[in-house]
Design a protein around this motif. Structure first.
Motif, short mmCIF file in Angstrom:
data_model
loop_
_atom_site.label_atom_id
_atom_site.label_comp_id
_atom_site.label_asym_id
_atom_site.label_seq_id
_atom_site.Cartn_x
_atom_site.Cartn_y
_atom_site.Cartn_z
N ARG A 106 48.22 54.50 33.33
CA ARG A 106 47.41 54.07 32.19
C ARG A 106 47.97 52.75 31.66
NH1 ARG A 106 47.19 59.03 28.76
NH2 ARG A 106 49.27 58.33 28.20
N SER A 114 37.61 51.87 30.56
CA SER A 114 38.15 52.66 31.67
C SER A 114 38.07 54.15 31.38
CB SER A 114 39.58 52.23 31.99
OG SER A 114 40.48 52.58 30.96
N ASP A 115 38.18 54.55 30.13
CA ASP A 115 37.99 55.96 29.76
C ASP A 115 36.58 56.42 30.12
OD1 ASP A 115 40.54 56.34 28.78
OD2 ASP A 115 39.99 56.08 26.67
N ARG A 121 42.06 44.89 34.89
CA ARG A 121 40.69 45.12 35.36
C ARG A 121 40.42 46.61 35.56
NH1 ARG A 121 37.50 45.84 39.71
NH2 ARG A 121 39.23 46.12 41.16
N ARG A 122 41.40 47.35 36.06
CA ARG A 122 41.21 48.78 36.34
C ARG A 122 41.40 49.65 35.11
NH1 ARG A 122 42.90 50.25 42.48
NH2 ARG A 122 42.27 48.28 43.45
N GLY A 123 42.38 49.37 34.29
CA GLY A 123 42.59 50.13 33.06
C GLY A 123 43.38 51.40 33.23
N GLN A 124 43.05 52.19 34.24
CA GLN A 124 43.75 53.45 34.47
C GLN A 124 43.42 53.96 35.86
OE1 GLN A 124 41.84 57.07 32.42
NE2 GLN A 124 40.94 55.37 31.29
N ILE A 184 41.78 56.34 38.41
CA ILE A 184 40.57 57.17 38.43
C ILE A 184 40.78 58.27 39.47
CG2 ILE A 184 38.08 57.22 38.81
CD1 ILE A 184 38.82 55.52 36.44
N LEU A 204 45.96 52.80 39.54
CA LEU A 204 46.08 51.63 38.67
C LEU A 204 46.97 50.57 39.31
CD1 LEU A 204 45.69 50.23 35.89
CD2 LEU A 204 47.64 51.57 35.07
N ARG A 229 34.62 55.16 32.37
CA ARG A 229 34.50 55.19 33.82
C ARG A 229 35.17 56.43 34.40
NH1 ARG A 229 36.73 50.29 37.63
NH2 ARG A 229 35.08 50.31 39.21
#
Length: 471
Positions: free
Chosen positions: A345, A382-383, A99-102, A104, A113, A385
């Protein structure tokens, strides 16, 4: 009262700074179980004197390295935090990471993450701790050409946590840590090789938002990359290029791609360089011109901003069978895969599992293979975001720093000119913004006037009167 980023966090659906590591109870419970796991009976590589190089205070340490000189070449040992062996596929942490991807990053704190009990403790390559790792070994010859990369699971131990400025100071003093004594020679060789392959890489200083304790507020400052930072990046790129080659040979994986710029765009870039007064030797490529720029030259800053137009169309390409029709990452100069930052990541955990299976001669795990088709969109989202958070934070800090200064004059570099103005970068504070006015001289220093500060739109704008060129 100092400003904060609470409204931005709410806008991006990120938790408040006081709860940036907020995870569900099921995620935290699973993380505690993982953190308490014993070490597996695998290869013991703790005798290798690994070190980490990260910003001061960092605890989510993905990478540890040792570079040996072997004859006229090098042997790179690169340990990457091993998440794939402990995170249950389909479990609570796996679902939340998808859900988060990476991770932030915002000036007032990161949104990680993975739960910090793992990413900043139990799985992090902290000094003097035995940790699980995916251990890469890559031979590099005297010309900088890499042999076939290999990776296996092992136990490792870092002997020192270093930071970029500290390593740079030790290199400048002629007394680097023995584990990275060869880093400069390797980094320069690899950089030169990638330039020869046409890599479009920019050395632009980056805007960052930092806390100014004297003003008790957030300000924008320019962060220049040290040589050590650039050399360390070359080790990560070397590994990602090796991983991509393994994936392409095996016909399965996830690549980070960027198509080559069109010939017309490359030709236009070289014309712009000549217009800015930058030397372009006969037959020189854009990569070679960029590699020779002096970042202290205003014209060079303008040309590097222009070069961002050559880096469009980045994406992710998953494949299982036939490789992608376009596997290249033009910014790197070769096919490339993310495998070196699994704590921060999502894609790296999957990429590492693919490479571990290939090198071990066993099938890629089913959960990895099944996840590849959806990874690209997860990472792409996610990139976006992460980029939005970074850009908005800088925009906010620019507004805060320039509030109440409309009508003041500033010295600036014209980084791009168009029909009705262009874009300028102030010398102090290092704000980058739109500027109106005819005759902006691209690549030169000018005097501009602050015309607008719009807090609601997170926008500042300047105006230029033709002829106000700085000496």
């Amino acid at each position: 009262m100092p400003h904060d980023f609470s409204a931005l966090r709410a806008e991006l659906d990120l938790p408040p700074a006081a709860a940036s590591d907020r995870f569900g109870a099921d995620v935290l419970a699973e993380a505690v179980v993982i953190a308490e796991l014993g070490l597996p009976a695998i290869e013991d590589a703790t005798a290798i004197p690994f070190v980490t190089i990260d910003p001061p205070g960092s605890r989510d340490l993905d990478q540890a390295l040792l570079i040996e000189r072997v004859g006229d070449g090098f042997r790179v040992h690169y340990a990457i935090a091993d998440l794939g062996s402990v995170i249950p596929p389909g479990g609570a942490i796996d679902a939340e990471a998808r859900r988060r991807g990476q991770t932030i990053y915002l000036p007032d704190g990161r949104v990680p993450l993975h739960p910090p009990v793992l990413s900043e403790d139990a799985l992090s390559l902290l000094p003097d701790q035995v940790r699980r790792a995916a251990l890469w070994t890559i031979e590099v010859d005297a010309a900088g050409v890499a042999g076939r990369a290999t990776v296996r699971r092992a136990l490792v131990r870092s002997v020192a946590r270093l930071d970029y400025e500290g390593v740079q100071a030790s290199v400048d003093a002629g007394s680097p840590h023995p584990s990275v004594e060869a880093l400069g020679d390797l980094g320069r060789l690899r950089r030169a090789l990638r330039v020869s392959l046409g890599a479009i890489e920019l050395a632009l200083p980056e805007q960052e938002v930092v806390r100014d304790e004297t003003r008790d507020d957030w300000v924008v400052r320019m962060h220049g990359r040290t040589e050590v930072d650039a050399w360390n990046t070359e080790v990560s790129l070397l590994t990602g290029m090796g991983a991509a080659q393994l994936m392409l040979e095996a016909g399965v994986g996830l690549l980070r791609t960027l198509p080559p710029a069109e010939p017309q765009a490359l030709a236009a870039f070289l014309r712009t360089a000549r217009t800015l007064g930058i030397a372009v030797p006969d037959g020189a490529t854009p990569a070679e011109v960029l590699a020779g720029l002096d970042v202290d030259d205003p014209a060079a800053i303008a040309l590097m901003r222009e070069a961002t137009g050559l880096l469009r169309g980045a994406g992710y390409e998953s494949f299982d069978g036939a490789p992608p029709a376009q596997p290249l990452h033009a910014g790197i100069g070769a096919p490339y895969a993310h495998v070196t930052a699994p704590l921060r990541r999502l894609a790296d955990r999957f990429g590492t599992e693919v490479c571990l299976a290939i090198c071990a001669g066993v099938p890629v795990p089913a959960w990895t293979r099944e996840g590849l088709p959806t990874l690209g969109e997860i990472m792409h989202a996610s990139d976006r975001r992460a980029s939005a958070a970074d850009r908005a934070a800088v925009d906010l800090a620019e507004v805060w720093e320039l509030a109440g200064r409309v009508g003041e004059s500033f010295e600036a570099i014209v980084v791009r000119a168009d029909d009705d103005g262009g874009e300028v970068m102030l010398l102090e504070p290092p704000v980058v913004a739109r500027c109106t006015g005819l005759g902006l001289p691209e690549g030169e220093r000018v005097t501009v006037t602050l015309a607008e500060v719009d807090a609601d739109r997170r926008r500042v704008a300047f105006a230029y009167d033709e002829g106000h060129v700085s000496g």
